[in-house]
Design an enzyme around this catalytic site. Structure first.
Site, PDB file in Angstrom:
ATOM      1  N   HIS A  32       3.052  11.617  25.017  1.00  0.00           N
ATOM      2  CA  HIS A  32       1.686  12.219  26.084  1.00  0.00           C
ATOM      3  C   HIS A  32       1.959  13.061  27.618  1.00  0.00           C
ATOM      4  CE1 HIS A  32       4.306   9.836  28.581  1.00  0.00           C
ATOM      5  NE2 HIS A  32       4.530   8.698  27.653  1.00  0.00           N
ATOM      6  N   GLU A  33       1.259  13.357  28.379  1.00  0.00           N
ATOM      7  CA  GLU A  33       1.581  13.792  28.989  1.00  0.00           C
ATOM      8  C   GLU A  33       2.749  14.332  30.187  1.00  0.00           C
ATOM      9  OE1 GLU A  33      -0.157  16.747  29.365  1.00  0.00           O
ATOM     10  OE2 GLU A  33       0.926  17.413  31.786  1.00  0.00           O
ATOM     11  N   HIS A  35       5.519  13.012  29.019  1.00  0.00           N
ATOM     12  CA  HIS A  35       6.809  13.687  28.156  1.00  0.00           C
ATOM     13  C   HIS A  35       6.904  14.951  28.550  1.00  0.00           C
ATOM     14  CE1 HIS A  35       6.198  10.132  25.499  1.00  0.00           C
ATOM     15  NE2 HIS A  35       7.647   9.615  25.793  1.00  0.00           N
ATOM     16  N   GLN A  59      17.927  -0.294  20.899  1.00  0.00           N
ATOM     17  CA  GLN A  59      17.667  -0.695  22.222  1.00  0.00           C
ATOM     18  C   GLN A  59      16.862  -1.162  21.969  1.00  0.00           C
ATOM     19  OE1 GLN A  59      16.964   3.782  23.484  1.00  0.00           O
ATOM     20  NE2 GLN A  59      15.102   2.689  24.046  1.00  0.00           N
ATOM     21  N   LYS A 147       9.522   7.344  35.343  1.00  0.00           N
ATOM     22  CA  LYS A 147       8.701   6.299  34.971  1.00  0.00           C
ATOM     23  C   LYS A 147       9.710   4.528  34.493  1.00  0.00           C
ATOM     24  CE  LYS A 147       6.346   3.818  32.389  1.00  0.00           C
ATOM     25  NZ  LYS A 147       6.794   3.051  31.357  1.00  0.00           N
ATOM     26  N   GLN A 151      16.853   3.126  33.884  1.00  0.00           N
ATOM     27  CA  GLN A 151      17.300   3.869  32.536  1.00  0.00           C
ATOM     28  C   GLN A 151      18.024   5.118  33.457  1.00  0.00           C
ATOM     29  OE1 GLN A 151      16.159   4.758  28.645  1.00  0.00           O
ATOM     30  NE2 GLN A 151      14.874   6.708  29.497  1.00  0.00           N
ATOM     31  N   VAL A 174       4.182  10.678  35.491  1.00  0.00           N
ATOM     32  CA  VAL A 174       3.311  11.217  35.511  1.00  0.00           C
ATOM     33  C   VAL A 174       2.289   9.758  35.271  1.00  0.00           C
ATOM     34  CG1 VAL A 174       1.293  12.668  34.134  1.00  0.00           C
ATOM     35  CG2 VAL A 174       3.357  13.788  34.964  1.00  0.00           C
ATOM     36  N   MET A 182       2.177   7.012  32.486  1.00  0.00           N
ATOM     37  CA  MET A 182       1.319   7.089  30.838  1.00  0.00           C
ATOM     38  C   MET A 182       2.924   6.100  29.986  1.00  0.00           C
ATOM     39  SD  MET A 182      -0.128  10.553  31.121  1.00  0.00           S
ATOM     40  CE  MET A 182      -1.472  11.376  31.681  1.00  0.00           C
TER      41      MET A 182
HETATM   42  P1  AMP Z   1       9.972   7.577  25.465  1.00  0.00           P
HETATM   43  O1  AMP Z   1       9.180   8.739  24.310  1.00  0.00           O
HETATM   44  O2  AMP Z   1       9.688   5.806  26.603  1.00  0.00           O
HETATM   45  O3  AMP Z   1      11.440   7.472  25.577  1.00  0.00           O
HETATM   46  O4  AMP Z   1      10.317   8.472  27.067  1.00  0.00           O
HETATM   47  C1  AMP Z   1      11.188   9.728  26.990  1.00  0.00           C
HETATM   48  C2  AMP Z   1      11.126  10.358  28.500  1.00  0.00           C
HETATM   49  O5  AMP Z   1       9.741  10.382  28.879  1.00  0.00           O
HETATM   50  C3  AMP Z   1      11.646   9.299  29.054  1.00  0.00           C
HETATM   51  O6  AMP Z   1      12.603  10.139  30.009  1.00  0.00           O
HETATM   52  C4  AMP Z   1      10.831   8.841  29.859  1.00  0.00           C
HETATM   53  O7  AMP Z   1      10.887   8.238  31.380  1.00  0.00           O
HETATM   54  C5  AMP Z   1       9.441   9.455  30.126  1.00  0.00           C
HETATM   55  N1  AMP Z   1       8.699   9.186  29.990  1.00  0.00           N
HETATM   56  C6  AMP Z   1       7.623   8.466  29.972  1.00  0.00           C
HETATM   57  N2  AMP Z   1       6.549   8.526  30.621  1.00  0.00           N
HETATM   58  C7  AMP Z   1       6.978   9.009  31.330  1.00  0.00           C
HETATM   59  C8  AMP Z   1       5.916   9.233  32.834  1.00  0.00           C
HETATM   60  N3  AMP Z   1       4.878   8.448  32.519  1.00  0.00           N
HETATM   61  N4  AMP Z   1       5.626  10.362  33.288  1.00  0.00           N
HETATM   62  C9  AMP Z   1       7.556  10.527  33.588  1.00  0.00           C
HETATM   63  N5  AMP Z   1       7.833  10.846  32.007  1.00  0.00           N
HETATM   64  C10 AMP Z   1       7.572   9.919  31.779  1.00  0.00           C
END
Ligand code: AMP
Length: 280
Positions: A32-33, A35, A59, A147, A151, A174, A182
């Protein structure tokens, strides 16, 4: 053209051809936006950008959503290419975890609180896969979202304690127009649950308002957030925390910066969010 590689040896070979500095954006896909913002930031700061798409089994707890976590590689690639990503590492679990592998990384106390308390073993899986991905991709900089605040704390500890030469860059959360952070997991919400979900953001904003008005009693902030969320019938609180932003120790009285974070179930979907009070 964006290049997708699925084995460690192909990834190492692709990496050798990339001009440095290399920026790295690890993800679990279904992008999404949020990432894409990480990828764009990497593109601005680095000459080459690698992203990974890997739903990391280690995980997830046994009763969590590993099997049904959403996946859509073609869509993900169509978002990453215009963001300037050159290489996508998309391994199978059997490529990342060879039979007989028994080494895991335990980050210690910061990994056991909050998300770690609700999801035992979660950060052991995160720290291990991130260390492995860093070893394969060998980036100069890696981009993570605020977010997932805990982590970020865990990964910063990992690179500091193990002398891993990667700069950790943190990108602000975001949000949807109504404040909902998101998340790939937002797709689990039905229409009614989606309407209820911004309650997390409203609780964080209320805590921030109280703090701005001079409230420094962390217990009062927690209580206020609990009442606000309990007024939403579809929401069930997992935890609400006002903690030191580095140690993640729960605070009673707020003196310096603090991390306000929460996990709330909306139906069966577990959502997390956070803000920092008094941060830089
Ligand atoms: P994930 O695919 O959920 O493992 O997220 C991959 C990366 O994207 C991680 O570093 C998350 O913290 C980051 N991320 C996920 N959602 C958001 C968001 N809404 N705004 C900014 N970064 C995000």
């Amino acid at each position: 053209m964006i290049r997708v590689v699925s084995t460690i040896s192909e990834m190492r070979q692709a990496r050798r051809a990339l001009p440095e500095p290399v920026g790295f954006v690890p993800t679990m896909g279904y992008l999404h936006e949020g990432h894409v913002t990480l990828a764009r930031r990497a593109r601005v700061e680095c000459t080459s950008v690698v992203a990974s798409i890997f739903v990391n089994p280690t995980q997830f707890g046994p009763n969590e959503d590993f099997a049904r976590y959403p996946r859509d590689l073609p869509r993900d690639l169509s978002l990453l290419e215009p963001a300037g990503v050159q290489v996508v590492f998309h391994p199978e679990p059997s490529e990342m975890y060879q039979p007989g592998a028994t080494t895991y990384i335990d980050v210690g106390p910061t990994a056991q609180r909050l998300e770690g308390a609700s999801r035992p073993g979660h950060f052991r899986g995160v720290a291990t896969v991130v260390a492995k991905l860093f070893n394969v991709v060998q980036p100069q900089k890696a981009y993570f979202g605020q977010k997932d605040a805990q982590q970020v704390v865990v990964i910063k500890k990992l690179v500091a304690d193990l002398d891993i030469p990667v700069d950790i860059i943190v990108v602000p959360t975001v949000r949807e127009p109504d404040g909902l952070a998101m998340s790939s997991r937002n797709t689990y919400l039905d229409a009614q649950q989606r309407q209820a979900a911004p309650v997390l953001w409203r609780a964080l904003c209320w805590a921030q308002e109280l703090w701005q008005a001079g409230e420094r009693d962390a217990r009062r902030l927690r209580r206020e957030m609990v009442s606000l969320i309990e007024a939403e019938p579809l929401a069930q609180i997992d935890y609400i925390s006002v903690a030191h932003p580095e140690t993640l120790d729960e605070l009673e009285h707020i003196e310096g910066p603090s991390l306000v974070s929460l996990a709330v179930r909306i139906g069966k979907t577990r959502l997390i969010d956070n803000i920092t009070l008094g941060g830089p």
